[in-house]
Design a protein around this motif. Sequence first.
Motif, PDB file in Angstrom:
ATOM      1  N   SER A  16      46.672  50.835  46.694  1.00  0.00           N
ATOM      2  CA  SER A  16      46.014  50.778  48.001  1.00  0.00           C
ATOM      3  C   SER A  16      47.036  50.862  49.127  1.00  0.00           C
ATOM      4  CB  SER A  16      45.199  49.479  48.122  1.00  0.00           C
ATOM      5  OG  SER A  16      46.044  48.345  48.268  1.00  0.00           O
ATOM      6  N   ARG A  20      47.708  53.945  51.863  1.00  0.00           N
ATOM      7  CA  ARG A  20      47.652  53.630  53.291  1.00  0.00           C
ATOM      8  C   ARG A  20      48.847  54.171  54.061  1.00  0.00           C
ATOM      9  NH1 ARG A  20      48.124  47.378  54.879  1.00  0.00           N
ATOM     10  NH2 ARG A  20      50.303  47.846  54.378  1.00  0.00           N
ATOM     11  N   GLN A 183      36.276  40.086  57.375  1.00  0.00           N
ATOM     12  CA  GLN A 183      37.520  40.609  56.827  1.00  0.00           C
ATOM     13  C   GLN A 183      38.477  39.487  56.437  1.00  0.00           C
ATOM     14  OE1 GLN A 183      38.958  43.339  59.805  1.00  0.00           O
ATOM     15  NE2 GLN A 183      37.236  44.745  59.517  1.00  0.00           N
ATOM     16  N   ARG A 218      32.623  47.272  50.031  1.00  0.00           N
ATOM     17  CA  ARG A 218      33.532  48.181  50.736  1.00  0.00           C
ATOM     18  C   ARG A 218      34.777  47.450  51.224  1.00  0.00           C
ATOM     19  NH1 ARG A 218      28.582  50.370  52.665  1.00  0.00           N
ATOM     20  NH2 ARG A 218      28.637  49.035  54.510  1.00  0.00           N
ATOM     21  N   ARG A 222      39.092  47.698  49.810  1.00  0.00           N
ATOM     22  CA  ARG A 222      40.272  47.954  50.647  1.00  0.00           C
ATOM     23  C   ARG A 222      41.388  46.946  50.404  1.00  0.00           C
ATOM     24  NH1 ARG A 222      36.208  49.415  54.634  1.00  0.00           N
ATOM     25  NH2 ARG A 222      36.288  47.365  55.613  1.00  0.00           N
TER      26      ARG A 222
END
Length: 297
Positions: A16, A20, A183, A218, A222
Amino acid sequence: MATKKEANDLGGFLRSRRDRLTPEAAGIRPGVTRRRVPGLRREELAELAGVSVGYLTRLEQGVGAGASGAVIDALAAALRLDPAEHEHLRVLAAPRRPAHPHSRRSTLRPSVGELLAAIAGTPAIVIDHRADVLAWNRLGHALLAGHVDPTAPDTPIRPNIARMLFLDPHHRALYRDWQAKAQVTVAALHQAVARHPADRELERLVGRLAVDSPEFARMWARRPVRTCSYYLRELEHPLVGRMTLANETVTLSDDDQQIGLFYARPGTSDADALALLAQSLERGLAPHTSAQKENAR
C-alpha cells in the motif's frame, strides 16, 4: 516464521505504501518505458532501501519476518513513512512468538472507574483496543451515546465505538467531521490488529464491519495509520446543538486502553452548550431517548 495472516498484514502494508509513493516523490527519474503501476516497483523500493529484490519479496511474504532494525529504518525512509507508519511497520515485521487465539474480555481497573467519577464535570469515556466501551461517566454518556442504555458497558455485548460510528445512524449524526473521525478509528483498529494478531474477537469485529459497511471496507483497504492524542471534534448534539470540543486521549499502556476526555474553552459558546448538557442531566432531560432525538431534528 510469520503466519499467513501476519504475512498478509506486513506485505499488504508495504504494497500500500509502495503504491502510494510516486517515483518522482522517491527521487527516481522517469524512464522511457511506460509504467504499469503508479507507485514504486518492488525492485525500485529494494534499490532505495539497499536490500535485494529477493529479500524484499520474502519479507512481504512473511518468510523474512524479524528483519533488523536497520532494514526497517531503511524501508521506512525509502517509503517516506511518517513516525506512526514507521512504528507500525516495525510492529508488523517483528518476530512473533506462537500465540493461541484469544478473545479475553477487557476489564476496567477500579482506579480508572474512580477517576471517571471524580471528573464528573468533564465528559469521559474508556475504550479498549477493540474500541469496546468499558465505561463512561454520566456526562460522557450523555454527550456521545445518550440513546444507548447507560449501563450497556456492563452488559455481555458492550457498545463499540467503531460499530456505532459506521452502523448506528444516531451516533454517526453526532459527528459533523464524520470522515475524519472514521479514518482515525479505522487507523486505530489497524494498529490494534498488528499488536494483537491472535485476537479473534477483534478479527471478527473487523470482518463484520467490512461486510456491513462498504465505507469501512474502503477505508480498511487503504490501511491508514495515524497516532495522535488530540483532536478538535465538530459535533451536532441532538439536545444542545452544534459545538466544537477538544478531544484529548490518554493511553493506559499497561491495559492497552484509552481514556477519551472532551472539553471546551472557557467563555465560549461551546462551553455554554456543554454546561447546558450538564444541566439537562440534573433536570432529568438526559440521557435522551430515540424519540427525543427524532424530535430534536
